[in-house]
Design a protein around this motif. Structure first.
Motif, PDB file in Angstrom:
ATOM      1  N   ASP A 157     -15.189   9.732  -9.868  1.00  0.00           N
ATOM      2  CA  ASP A 157     -14.326  10.158 -10.968  1.00  0.00           C
ATOM      3  C   ASP A 157     -13.164   9.201 -11.208  1.00  0.00           C
ATOM      4  OD1 ASP A 157     -12.986  10.721  -8.643  1.00  0.00           O
ATOM      5  OD2 ASP A 157     -12.557  12.820  -9.114  1.00  0.00           O
ATOM      6  N   GLY A 158     -13.193   8.035 -10.540  1.00  0.00           N
ATOM      7  CA  GLY A 158     -12.184   7.010 -10.792  1.00  0.00           C
ATOM      8  C   GLY A 158     -10.905   7.224 -10.012  1.00  0.00           C
ATOM      9  N   PRO A 159      -9.947   6.312 -10.173  1.00  0.00           N
ATOM     10  CA  PRO A 159      -8.705   6.376  -9.402  1.00  0.00           C
ATOM     11  C   PRO A 159      -7.846   7.574  -9.787  1.00  0.00           C
ATOM     12  CG  PRO A 159      -8.554   4.681 -11.103  1.00  0.00           C
ATOM     13  CD  PRO A 159      -9.975   5.159 -11.100  1.00  0.00           C
ATOM     14  N   SER A 160      -7.152   8.110  -8.807  1.00  0.00           N
ATOM     15  CA  SER A 160      -6.198   9.195  -9.072  1.00  0.00           C
ATOM     16  C   SER A 160      -5.141   9.162  -7.969  1.00  0.00           C
ATOM     17  CB  SER A 160      -6.898  10.558  -9.075  1.00  0.00           C
ATOM     18  OG  SER A 160      -7.358  10.897  -7.776  1.00  0.00           O
ATOM     19  N   ALA A 176       1.427  11.017   8.878  1.00  0.00           N
ATOM     20  CA  ALA A 176       1.470  11.072   7.417  1.00  0.00           C
ATOM     21  C   ALA A 176       2.881  11.238   6.879  1.00  0.00           C
ATOM     22  CB  ALA A 176       0.583  12.214   6.919  1.00  0.00           C
ATOM     23  N   ALA A 177       3.749  11.904   7.641  1.00  0.00           N
ATOM     24  CA  ALA A 177       5.103  12.165   7.167  1.00  0.00           C
ATOM     25  C   ALA A 177       5.947  10.903   7.087  1.00  0.00           C
ATOM     26  CB  ALA A 177       5.778  13.185   8.076  1.00  0.00           C
ATOM     27  N   ASP A 178       5.488   9.812   7.703  1.00  0.00           N
ATOM     28  CA  ASP A 178       6.249   8.566   7.679  1.00  0.00           C
ATOM     29  C   ASP A 178       6.217   7.876   6.323  1.00  0.00           C
ATOM     30  OD1 ASP A 178       7.036   8.788  10.270  1.00  0.00           O
ATOM     31  OD2 ASP A 178       5.566   7.386  11.090  1.00  0.00           O
ATOM     32  N   VAL A 179       5.297   8.258   5.453  1.00  0.00           N
ATOM     33  CA  VAL A 179       5.131   7.563   4.174  1.00  0.00           C
ATOM     34  C   VAL A 179       5.889   8.308   3.081  1.00  0.00           C
ATOM     35  CG1 VAL A 179       3.499   6.648   2.496  1.00  0.00           C
ATOM     36  CG2 VAL A 179       2.852   6.791   4.919  1.00  0.00           C
ATOM     37  N   PRO A 180       6.916   7.691   2.485  1.00  0.00           N
ATOM     38  CA  PRO A 180       7.657   8.361   1.408  1.00  0.00           C
ATOM     39  C   PRO A 180       6.800   8.546   0.162  1.00  0.00           C
ATOM     40  CG  PRO A 180       8.859   6.443   2.282  1.00  0.00           C
ATOM     41  CD  PRO A 180       7.470   6.368   2.818  1.00  0.00           C
ATOM     42  N   GLU A 181       7.103   9.574  -0.605  1.00  0.00           N
ATOM     43  CA  GLU A 181       6.405   9.801  -1.868  1.00  0.00           C
ATOM     44  C   GLU A 181       6.544   8.589  -2.791  1.00  0.00           C
ATOM     45  OE1 GLU A 181       4.573  12.398  -3.030  1.00  0.00           O
ATOM     46  OE2 GLU A 181       4.642  13.339  -1.047  1.00  0.00           O
ATOM     47  N   SER A 182       7.687   7.909  -2.720  1.00  0.00           N
ATOM     48  CA  SER A 182       7.923   6.766  -3.604  1.00  0.00           C
ATOM     49  C   SER A 182       6.911   5.641  -3.359  1.00  0.00           C
ATOM     50  CB  SER A 182       9.346   6.224  -3.405  1.00  0.00           C
ATOM     51  OG  SER A 182       9.548   5.824  -2.058  1.00  0.00           O
ATOM     52  N   VAL A 183       6.453   5.477  -2.107  1.00  0.00           N
ATOM     53  CA  VAL A 183       5.453   4.463  -1.802  1.00  0.00           C
ATOM     54  C   VAL A 183       4.130   4.803  -2.478  1.00  0.00           C
ATOM     55  CG1 VAL A 183       4.050   3.470   0.057  1.00  0.00           C
ATOM     56  CG2 VAL A 183       6.521   3.717   0.354  1.00  0.00           C
ATOM     57  N   ILE A 184       3.751   6.071  -2.421  1.00  0.00           N
ATOM     58  CA  ILE A 184       2.496   6.491  -3.050  1.00  0.00           C
ATOM     59  C   ILE A 184       2.590   6.374  -4.564  1.00  0.00           C
ATOM     60  CG2 ILE A 184       0.936   8.443  -3.389  1.00  0.00           C
ATOM     61  CD1 ILE A 184       1.777   9.327  -0.523  1.00  0.00           C
ATOM     62  N   ASP A 185       3.725   6.778  -5.136  1.00  0.00           N
ATOM     63  CA  ASP A 185       3.905   6.678  -6.588  1.00  0.00           C
ATOM     64  C   ASP A 185       3.783   5.228  -7.053  1.00  0.00           C
ATOM     65  OD1 ASP A 185       4.312   9.411  -6.857  1.00  0.00           O
ATOM     66  OD2 ASP A 185       6.498   9.256  -6.734  1.00  0.00           O
ATOM     67  N   SER A 186       4.464   4.332  -6.349  1.00  0.00           N
ATOM     68  CA  SER A 186       4.459   2.915  -6.731  1.00  0.00           C
ATOM     69  C   SER A 186       3.068   2.321  -6.631  1.00  0.00           C
ATOM     70  CB  SER A 186       5.443   2.146  -5.848  1.00  0.00           C
ATOM     71  OG  SER A 186       5.378   0.759  -6.111  1.00  0.00           O
ATOM     72  N   ARG A 187       2.381   2.605  -5.530  1.00  0.00           N
ATOM     73  CA  ARG A 187       1.040   2.046  -5.356  1.00  0.00           C
ATOM     74  C   ARG A 187       0.057   2.636  -6.360  1.00  0.00           C
ATOM     75  NH1 ARG A 187      -0.543  -0.068   0.491  1.00  0.00           N
ATOM     76  NH2 ARG A 187      -2.527  -0.072  -0.619  1.00  0.00           N
ATOM     77  N   TYR A 188       0.218   3.912  -6.695  1.00  0.00           N
ATOM     78  CA  TYR A 188      -0.678   4.487  -7.690  1.00  0.00           C
ATOM     79  C   TYR A 188      -0.494   3.806  -9.043  1.00  0.00           C
ATOM     80  CZ  TYR A 188      -2.853   7.590 -11.007  1.00  0.00           C
ATOM     81  OH  TYR A 188      -3.629   8.071 -12.032  1.00  0.00           O
ATOM     82  N   ARG A 189       0.746   3.585  -9.453  1.00  0.00           N
ATOM     83  CA  ARG A 189       0.996   2.914 -10.733  1.00  0.00           C
ATOM     84  C   ARG A 189       0.314   1.545 -10.764  1.00  0.00           C
ATOM     85  NH1 ARG A 189       6.270   5.016 -10.042  1.00  0.00           N
ATOM     86  NH2 ARG A 189       6.981   2.998  -9.231  1.00  0.00           N
ATOM     87  N   SER A 191      -2.218   0.596  -8.983  1.00  0.00           N
ATOM     88  CA  SER A 191      -3.674   0.694  -8.815  1.00  0.00           C
ATOM     89  C   SER A 191      -4.401   0.956 -10.124  1.00  0.00           C
ATOM     90  CB  SER A 191      -4.024   1.792  -7.802  1.00  0.00           C
ATOM     91  OG  SER A 191      -3.941   3.086  -8.387  1.00  0.00           O
ATOM     92  N   ILE A 192      -3.692   1.451 -11.138  1.00  0.00           N
ATOM     93  CA  ILE A 192      -4.354   1.773 -12.408  1.00  0.00           C
ATOM     94  C   ILE A 192      -4.062   0.731 -13.483  1.00  0.00           C
ATOM     95  CG2 ILE A 192      -4.575   4.239 -11.954  1.00  0.00           C
ATOM     96  CD1 ILE A 192      -2.066   4.689 -13.649  1.00  0.00           C
ATOM     97  N   ALA A 198     -10.846  -2.642 -14.170  1.00  0.00           N
ATOM     98  CA  ALA A 198     -12.027  -3.317 -14.706  1.00  0.00           C
ATOM     99  C   ALA A 198     -12.709  -4.197 -13.666  1.00  0.00           C
ATOM    100  CB  ALA A 198     -11.640  -4.149 -15.921  1.00  0.00           C
ATOM    101  N   ALA A 199     -11.933  -4.703 -12.695  1.00  0.00           N
ATOM    102  CA  ALA A 199     -12.495  -5.605 -11.678  1.00  0.00           C
ATOM    103  C   ALA A 199     -11.812  -5.349 -10.342  1.00  0.00           C
ATOM    104  CB  ALA A 199     -12.317  -7.070 -12.094  1.00  0.00           C
ATOM    105  N   PRO A 200     -12.133  -4.234  -9.665  1.00  0.00           N
ATOM    106  CA  PRO A 200     -11.498  -3.925  -8.376  1.00  0.00           C
ATOM    107  C   PRO A 200     -11.660  -5.081  -7.392  1.00  0.00           C
ATOM    108  CG  PRO A 200     -12.774  -2.052  -9.158  1.00  0.00           C
ATOM    109  CD  PRO A 200     -13.108  -3.203 -10.056  1.00  0.00           C
TER     110      PRO A 200
END
Length: 287
Positions: A157-160, A176-189, A191-192, A198-200
């Motif tokens: 279903d693609g990246p999310s 898991a608690a060591d990773v701030p939400e901001s790190v996940i938000d930044s990497r998600y932005r 990643s898309i 188009a070319a992973p």
């Protein structure tokens, strides 16, 4: 030791290498060391080493590229020889920076890049630090659940954000608690980015030849590689098996191995103080 996201002022440039662009950020003065990041979705150089750059820059000219296919560098990786493609790009960056030789520090995909560069051109590498590098015994067992999660990110279903958070919290780190939400938000932005989607840059090999080419333990040159190497491997790594550390220690002629307890795939992030101290001492010859 620097253990938080404390970045020094950094010099930025975009290098032209055979018509492709590689972005680099730099800090500090001294012997050059390149920090090569991992291949997870949304990865980039500075974000991957945010807890390490300031400490290492006290003694070194720290050069942090975005690997080909990632960040602000040109997108697209040769799927028939991805490690070779990465190594050629970073070797080109050394040429453009006027560096005959440098230390290499590589995590995961970046570790595979460093190792391939050293095998192809050992005269270009001074010392090498590898953290859970890819390509160690990969044809000798089925992929780990963590590696499957990484390789499946752009399929189905693609990246999310949900898929990325699951990969990071379940497989990339021990706590898991060591990773701030901001790190996940930044990497998600990141990643898309449409060009990345188009070319992973990291995908399953499409041929047996490509798969075998990506297993360094089948490369006879490994036992002759003269580069002094420090291998750091999280004992709880769920992406690349910790047994890879012993494989490297047994094959490389000048290799120190440090297994890091209660740590996953992201040693330089989870155990930044320990990593910074061991890495700085090794690169300076304080073994």
């Amino acid at each position: 030791m620097t253990t938080h996201t404390e970045l020094p002022a950094m010099r930025e440039s975009l290098l032209d290498i055979a018509g492709k662009k590689i972005f680099v950020a730099e800090a500090g003065e001294g012997p050059p060391v390149l920090l090569l990041h991992g291949g997870g979705p949304g990865a980039s150089g500075v974000s991957n080493y945010a807890r390490n750059i300031a400490e290492l820059a006290k003694e070194h000219r720290v050069i942090v590229p975005d690997l080909p296919g990632y960040g602000r560098s040109s997108k697209g990786i040769d799927p028939t020889d991805p490690f070779g493609h990465l190594a050629d790009g970073i070797r080109g960056a050394l040429d453009r920076l006027g560096l005959d030789k440098a230390h290499l520090v590589g995590n995961s995909y970046g570790g595979a890049c460093a190792l391939r560069l050293a095998l192809d051109t050992p005269d270009r590498v001074d010392r090498m630090v590898l953290m859970g590098p890819g390509g160690i015994g990969t044809t000798r067992a089925l992929p780990t659940p963590g590696l499957n999660s990484l390789l499946d990110y752009y399929t189905g279903d693609g990246p999310s954000r949900r898929k990325l958070e699951a990969f990071i919290r379940q497989y990339l780190v021990f706590n898991a608690a060591d990773v701030p939400e901001s790190v996940i938000d930044s990497r998600y932005r990141d990643s898309i980015d449409p060009e990345v989607v188009a070319a992973p840059p990291l995908r399953r090999p499409k041929s047996l030849r490509a798969l075998w080419r990506m297993d360094f333990t089948r490369d006879a040159r490994l036992s002759r590689l003269p580069v002094p190497t420090l291998v750091l491997w999280g004992a709880e790594d769920k992406v690349n098996r910790p047994s890879g550390g012993r494989m490297l220690a047994e094959r490389l002629p000048d290799c120190d191995l440090y297994m890091v307890a209660n740590t996953g795939h992201w040693v330089q992030f989870e155990r930044a103080g320990l990593f910074n101290r061991l890495c700085a001492d090794f690169l300076a010859g304080r073994r």
